[in-house]
Design an enzyme around this catalytic site. Structure first.
Site, PDB file in Angstrom:
ATOM      1  N   THR A 153       0.855  -1.182   0.014  1.00  0.00           N
ATOM      2  CA  THR A 153      -0.010  -0.071   0.124  1.00  0.00           C
ATOM      3  C   THR A 153       0.990   1.288  -0.195  1.00  0.00           C
ATOM      4  O   THR A 153       1.577   1.347   0.955  1.00  0.00           O
ATOM      5  CB  THR A 153      -1.039   0.065   1.381  1.00  0.00           C
ATOM      6  OG1 THR A 153      -1.519  -1.166   1.065  1.00  0.00           O
ATOM      7  CG2 THR A 153      -1.705   1.255   1.358  1.00  0.00           C
ATOM      8  N   PHE A 184      -6.589  -5.935  -1.336  1.00  0.00           N
ATOM      9  CA  PHE A 184      -7.636  -5.712  -0.121  1.00  0.00           C
ATOM     10  C   PHE A 184      -7.817  -6.960   0.824  1.00  0.00           C
ATOM     11  O   PHE A 184      -8.858  -6.865   1.361  1.00  0.00           O
ATOM     12  CB  PHE A 184      -8.873  -5.530  -1.028  1.00  0.00           C
ATOM     13  CG  PHE A 184      -8.712  -4.725  -1.973  1.00  0.00           C
ATOM     14  CD1 PHE A 184      -8.869  -3.230  -1.496  1.00  0.00           C
ATOM     15  CD2 PHE A 184      -8.547  -4.599  -3.152  1.00  0.00           C
ATOM     16  CE1 PHE A 184      -8.515  -1.951  -2.383  1.00  0.00           C
ATOM     17  CE2 PHE A 184      -8.200  -3.569  -4.380  1.00  0.00           C
ATOM     18  CZ  PHE A 184      -8.267  -2.374  -3.574  1.00  0.00           C
ATOM     19  N   ARG A 186      -8.148  -9.433   4.055  1.00  0.00           N
ATOM     20  CA  ARG A 186      -8.264  -9.222   5.543  1.00  0.00           C
ATOM     21  C   ARG A 186      -7.523 -10.349   6.082  1.00  0.00           C
ATOM     22  O   ARG A 186      -7.616 -11.468   5.968  1.00  0.00           O
ATOM     23  CB  ARG A 186      -9.710  -9.123   5.803  1.00  0.00           C
ATOM     24  CG  ARG A 186     -10.532  -8.240   5.147  1.00  0.00           C
ATOM     25  CD  ARG A 186     -12.046  -8.394   5.410  1.00  0.00           C
ATOM     26  NE  ARG A 186     -12.280  -9.632   4.547  1.00  0.00           N
ATOM     27  CZ  ARG A 186     -13.504 -10.555   4.578  1.00  0.00           C
ATOM     28  NH1 ARG A 186     -14.419  -9.979   5.268  1.00  0.00           N
ATOM     29  NH2 ARG A 186     -13.733 -11.722   4.280  1.00  0.00           N
ATOM     30  N   LYS A 286     -19.970  -2.357  13.870  1.00  0.00           N
ATOM     31  CA  LYS A 286     -19.900  -2.820  15.118  1.00  0.00           C
ATOM     32  C   LYS A 286     -19.029  -1.936  15.984  1.00  0.00           C
ATOM     33  O   LYS A 286     -17.919  -1.613  15.833  1.00  0.00           O
ATOM     34  CB  LYS A 286     -19.336  -4.246  15.178  1.00  0.00           C
ATOM     35  CG  LYS A 286     -19.167  -5.197  16.073  1.00  0.00           C
ATOM     36  CD  LYS A 286     -20.311  -6.190  16.142  1.00  0.00           C
ATOM     37  CE  LYS A 286     -20.702  -6.950  17.205  1.00  0.00           C
ATOM     38  NZ  LYS A 286     -21.904  -7.135  17.895  1.00  0.00           N
ATOM     39  N   GLY A 292      -7.772  -1.141  14.315  1.00  0.00           N
ATOM     40  CA  GLY A 292      -6.224  -1.295  14.643  1.00  0.00           C
ATOM     41  C   GLY A 292      -5.689  -2.127  13.594  1.00  0.00           C
ATOM     42  O   GLY A 292      -6.357  -2.182  12.440  1.00  0.00           O
ATOM     43  N   CYS A 295      -2.957  -1.960   8.987  1.00  0.00           N
ATOM     44  CA  CYS A 295      -3.375  -1.171   7.868  1.00  0.00           C
ATOM     45  C   CYS A 295      -4.238  -0.046   8.025  1.00  0.00           C
ATOM     46  O   CYS A 295      -3.528   1.059   7.666  1.00  0.00           O
ATOM     47  CB  CYS A 295      -4.340  -2.000   6.814  1.00  0.00           C
ATOM     48  SG  CYS A 295      -3.179  -3.359   5.970  1.00  0.00           S
ATOM     49  N   ARG A 362      -0.016  -5.930  15.465  1.00  0.00           N
ATOM     50  CA  ARG A 362       0.333  -4.485  15.236  1.00  0.00           C
ATOM     51  C   ARG A 362      -0.908  -3.505  15.367  1.00  0.00           C
ATOM     52  O   ARG A 362      -2.047  -3.829  15.092  1.00  0.00           O
ATOM     53  CB  ARG A 362       0.804  -4.772  13.520  1.00  0.00           C
ATOM     54  CG  ARG A 362       2.115  -5.438  13.381  1.00  0.00           C
ATOM     55  CD  ARG A 362       2.364  -5.392  12.061  1.00  0.00           C
ATOM     56  NE  ARG A 362       1.799  -6.261  11.276  1.00  0.00           N
ATOM     57  CZ  ARG A 362       2.192  -6.686  10.190  1.00  0.00           C
ATOM     58  NH1 ARG A 362       3.164  -5.704   9.577  1.00  0.00           N
ATOM     59  NH2 ARG A 362       1.434  -7.211   9.408  1.00  0.00           N
TER      60      ARG A 362
HETATM   61  N1  LIG Z   1      -1.395  -7.254   6.052  1.00  0.00           N
HETATM   62  C1  LIG Z   1      -2.590  -7.027   5.701  1.00  0.00           C
HETATM   63  O1  LIG Z   1      -3.828  -7.229   5.982  1.00  0.00           O
HETATM   64  C2  LIG Z   1      -2.456  -6.066   4.175  1.00  0.00           C
HETATM   65  C3  LIG Z   1      -3.633  -5.922   3.627  1.00  0.00           C
HETATM   66  C4  LIG Z   1      -3.574  -5.256   2.266  1.00  0.00           C
HETATM   67  C5  LIG Z   1      -2.359  -4.641   2.119  1.00  0.00           C
HETATM   68  N2  LIG Z   1      -1.334  -4.525   2.850  1.00  0.00           N
HETATM   69  C6  LIG Z   1       0.011  -3.913   2.634  1.00  0.00           C
HETATM   70  O2  LIG Z   1       0.787  -4.968   2.171  1.00  0.00           O
HETATM   71  C7  LIG Z   1       2.321  -4.523   2.329  1.00  0.00           C
HETATM   72  C8  LIG Z   1       2.845  -5.625   3.276  1.00  0.00           C
HETATM   73  O3  LIG Z   1       2.199  -5.969   4.379  1.00  0.00           O
HETATM   74  P1  LIG Z   1       2.458  -7.146   5.204  1.00  0.00           P
HETATM   75  O4  LIG Z   1       1.354  -7.158   6.304  1.00  0.00           O
HETATM   76  O5  LIG Z   1       2.416  -8.316   4.454  1.00  0.00           O
HETATM   77  O6  LIG Z   1       3.663  -6.797   5.788  1.00  0.00           O
HETATM   78  P2  LIG Z   1       4.709  -7.833   6.737  1.00  0.00           P
HETATM   79  O7  LIG Z   1       5.490  -6.778   7.626  1.00  0.00           O
HETATM   80  O8  LIG Z   1       4.192  -8.758   7.021  1.00  0.00           O
HETATM   81  O9  LIG Z   1       5.896  -8.346   5.435  1.00  0.00           O
HETATM   82  C9  LIG Z   1       6.767  -7.720   4.732  1.00  0.00           C
HETATM   83  C10 LIG Z   1       7.967  -8.654   4.607  1.00  0.00           C
HETATM   84  O10 LIG Z   1       8.743  -8.052   3.544  1.00  0.00           O
HETATM   85  C11 LIG Z   1      10.200  -8.449   3.809  1.00  0.00           C
HETATM   86  N3  LIG Z   1      11.218  -7.156   3.579  1.00  0.00           N
HETATM   87  C12 LIG Z   1      11.430  -6.165   3.723  1.00  0.00           C
HETATM   88  N4  LIG Z   1      12.600  -5.788   2.952  1.00  0.00           N
HETATM   89  C13 LIG Z   1      12.779  -6.484   2.014  1.00  0.00           C
HETATM   90  C14 LIG Z   1      13.519  -6.615   0.937  1.00  0.00           C
HETATM   91  N5  LIG Z   1      14.306  -5.675   0.704  1.00  0.00           N
HETATM   92  N6  LIG Z   1      13.592  -7.742   0.051  1.00  0.00           N
HETATM   93  C15 LIG Z   1      12.989  -9.030   0.578  1.00  0.00           C
HETATM   94  N7  LIG Z   1      11.787  -8.860   1.560  1.00  0.00           N
HETATM   95  C16 LIG Z   1      11.913  -7.716   2.257  1.00  0.00           C
HETATM   96  C17 LIG Z   1      10.099  -8.458   5.409  1.00  0.00           C
HETATM   97  O11 LIG Z   1      11.075  -9.173   5.847  1.00  0.00           O
HETATM   98  C18 LIG Z   1       8.705  -8.928   5.592  1.00  0.00           C
HETATM   99  O12 LIG Z   1       8.750 -10.250   5.673  1.00  0.00           O
HETATM  100  C19 LIG Z   1       2.133  -3.356   3.111  1.00  0.00           C
HETATM  101  O13 LIG Z   1       2.278  -1.928   2.295  1.00  0.00           O
HETATM  102  C20 LIG Z   1       0.597  -3.136   3.756  1.00  0.00           C
HETATM  103  O14 LIG Z   1       0.157  -2.161   4.011  1.00  0.00           O
HETATM  104  C21 LIG Z   1      -1.193  -5.300   4.166  1.00  0.00           C
END
Ligand SMILES: NC(=O)c1ccc[n+]([C@@H]2O[C@H](COP(=O)([O-])OP(=O)(O)OC[C@H]3O[C@@H](n4cnc5c(N)ncnc54)[C@H](O)[C@@H]3O)[C@@H](O)[C@H]2O)c1
Length: 465
Positions: A153, A184, A186, A286, A292, A295, A362
């Site tokens: 994101t 998107f 969850r 709800k 929290g 995101c 988180r």
């Molecule tokens: N978690 C969610 O529910 C969700 C939903 C939609 C969008 N997003 C977006 O997706 C993105 C990722 O979120 P996430 O929750 O999966 O994050 P996360 O922290 O769980 O995972 C990110 C991973 O990237 C790795 N990383 C960092 N730098 C790196 C590099 N140079 N080379 C290779 N790997 C590297 C980290 O070690 C980590 O394992 C964010 O931008 C988040 O906002 C997350």
């Protein structure tokens, strides 16, 4: 002769692999890509595993060696419904690989997804340092024309900036495609969300990029998922606007809950009735201790900061953020109204993850409550079905238990912070006997309040007098 042999081999593969459970009926050789996913976190792992399940050959890369080692052995570092099975199945059939060697993986693939984190920076802006590093690495390893999709994101204008970083490092000026495919899913239902999305969005500035993405998602599109092909700027806006809208809904119903308390209305009745209006919809209505997770908090803040740069004041989003920031404190103040000083009070907390069905803590509202309560001298005894270990990384001295009933022993209050289904199955007569003061604060309006009162509990919830 060779053609005949290849045809027979393919036929054999298609007959034998499904029989072994290795292949899905939607698998189509025409759609095959060699895919690298950079960043194997919640998003990257689900994406990589699900793409492999749809028939692609995928390598998920990460800089975290321990994580990659674990995954290569068929174990997953996160709790996510249905994910372990998909990872193990696709490891076994050879379509899913894990690696710490990002460079080699880029060199060997024709499609690259960027799924690294974009955490909140110091001033509320998105921290793009991980994504910048990945863009550099991709630029240096462009040995032939590849298509790169950003899934992390990111704020408006970031894809343009990523292109600049790739170009600076792409010394041979190898052509490439770049698109933005916001995610998107969850947490807690991410495999289901990937396989049955409400919509798929691809922001692209040429048909080739959009078509390659559509090609990757073809089985989902064939199954009815609407595909929205947009400009890159629109795709950047769609992601932040979606998360902000949902945040506004949550803050709205929390304010309505406060109002209901004052006039003797019941927010559950109100939310149900307004949610039946199709224009409003019942999701995210709800009341609770505030949104929290990894995101909404960071994305709403980053959206506000991005808007500021363009001279736009997003008043509704700002209001949602402000309202959200008061929720945990309000709950703690209500406890103070009930008990006076919280110093030395033994409080049990059920649920530590930011929502049910995930181990992700988180920005969890439960952890905000813990912080506020600890500062007031309360003694906390916590239970979460999955997230104890992650909570202990944040609060190493927290008392955690493996069973909900153990956390409430001699407690003066029980706070339900996260609505895990298993709390509905708990024997509350036993809980009643174990507690010192029979007080339950249901911050999710989740438990059967009438039943608890019948047992003899004093129950506090949200939006009801
Ligand atoms: N978690 C969610 O529910 C969700 C939903 C939609 C969008 N997003 C977006 O997706 C993105 C990722 O979120 P996430 O929750 O999966 O994050 P996360 O922290 O769980 O995972 C990110 C991973 O990237 C790795 N990383 C960092 N730098 C790196 C590099 N140079 N080379 C290779 N790997 C590297 C980290 O070690 C980590 O394992 C964010 O931008 C988040 O906002 C997350």
């Amino acid at each position: 002769m060779i053609k005949w042999f290849v045809e027979k081999l393919l036929l054999l593969q298609l007959l034998i692999f499904p029989a072994l459970g290795f292949c899905d009926p939607i698998f189509s050789t025409g759609n095959k890509h060699s895919v690298t996913v950079i960043g194997t976190g919640y998003v990257g792992l689900v994406l990589g595993a699900c793409l492999a399940d749809l028939g692609q050959v995928v390598t998920c890369c990460d800089v975290d060696k321990e994580k990659i080692q674990m995954l290569s052995k068929g174990m997953i570092p996160i709790y996510e419904n249905g994910l372990l099975e998909i990872v193990q199945k696709n490891l076994a059939n050879g379509r899913l690989h894990f690696s710490t060697n990002v460079d080699t993986s880029i060199l060997n693939s024709n499609v690259i997804f960027i799924t690294v984190g974009t955490p909140e920076g110091k001033n509320g802006e998105a921290n793009l340092c991980f994504i910048g590093k990945v863009a550099e690495t991709i630029g240096k390893n462009l040995n032939d024309k590849k298509t790169i999709f950003v899934k992390s994101t990111v704020p408006m204008g970031t894809i343009r900036w990523i292109k600049e970083v790739i170009d600076e490092n792409n010394s041979k000026q190898t052509p490439y495609n770049l698109g933005y495919a916001p995610e998107f899913l969850r947490e807690g239902s991410s495999v289901e969300d990937f396989m049955h999305p409400d919509r798929i969005v691809i922001g692209a500035d040429n048909d080739e990029t959009a078509n390659i993405f559509a090609n990757l998602m073809q089985p989902l599109i064939d199954a009815g998922a609407p595909l929205c092909t947009t400009s890159i700027a629109s795709a950047e806006m769609i992601k932040y606007a979606s998360n902000s809208f949902l945040s506004i809904k949550i803050s709205f119903i929390n304010e309505i809950a406060d109002f209901c308390e004052q006039i003797g209305a019941n927010v559950d009745e109100v939310a149900y009735a307004i949610g039946l209006d199709k224009r409003i919809g019942k999701a995210f209505l709800k009341p609770g201790p505030g949104y929290g997770g990894s995101c909404f908090p960071k994305d709403t803040n980053a959206f506000l900061k991005a808007a500021e740069k363009y001279g736009i004041d997003l008043k509704t989003v700002n209001a949602a953020v402000q309202t959200n920031s008061t929720r945990a404190l309000k709950i703690v103040q209500n406890l103070e109204n009930r008990f006076g000083s919280l110093k030395g009070l033994k409080i049990a907390i059920w649920g530590l993850s930011f929502k049910e069905e995930t181990d992700d803590v988180r920005e969890s509202a439960a952890l905000k409550l813990i912080d506020l309560l600890q500062k007031r001298g309360a003694i906390l005894h916590c239970y979460d079905p999955i997230a104890n270990a992650n909570a202990l990384k944040v609060f190493p001295t927290l008392f955690t238990y493996n069973r909900p009933q153990d956390a409430v022993q001699y407690a003066d209050a029980l706070i339900l912070a996260t609505p895990w289904k298993e709390f509905l199955e708990v024997n509350f007569i036993d809980i009643y006997k174990r507690m010192n003061t029979k007080f339950i604060y249901d911050t999710r309006n989740f438990l059967d309040e009438k039943y608890l009162r019948r047992i003899g509990f004093e129950v506090e919830s949200l939006g009801k007098k």
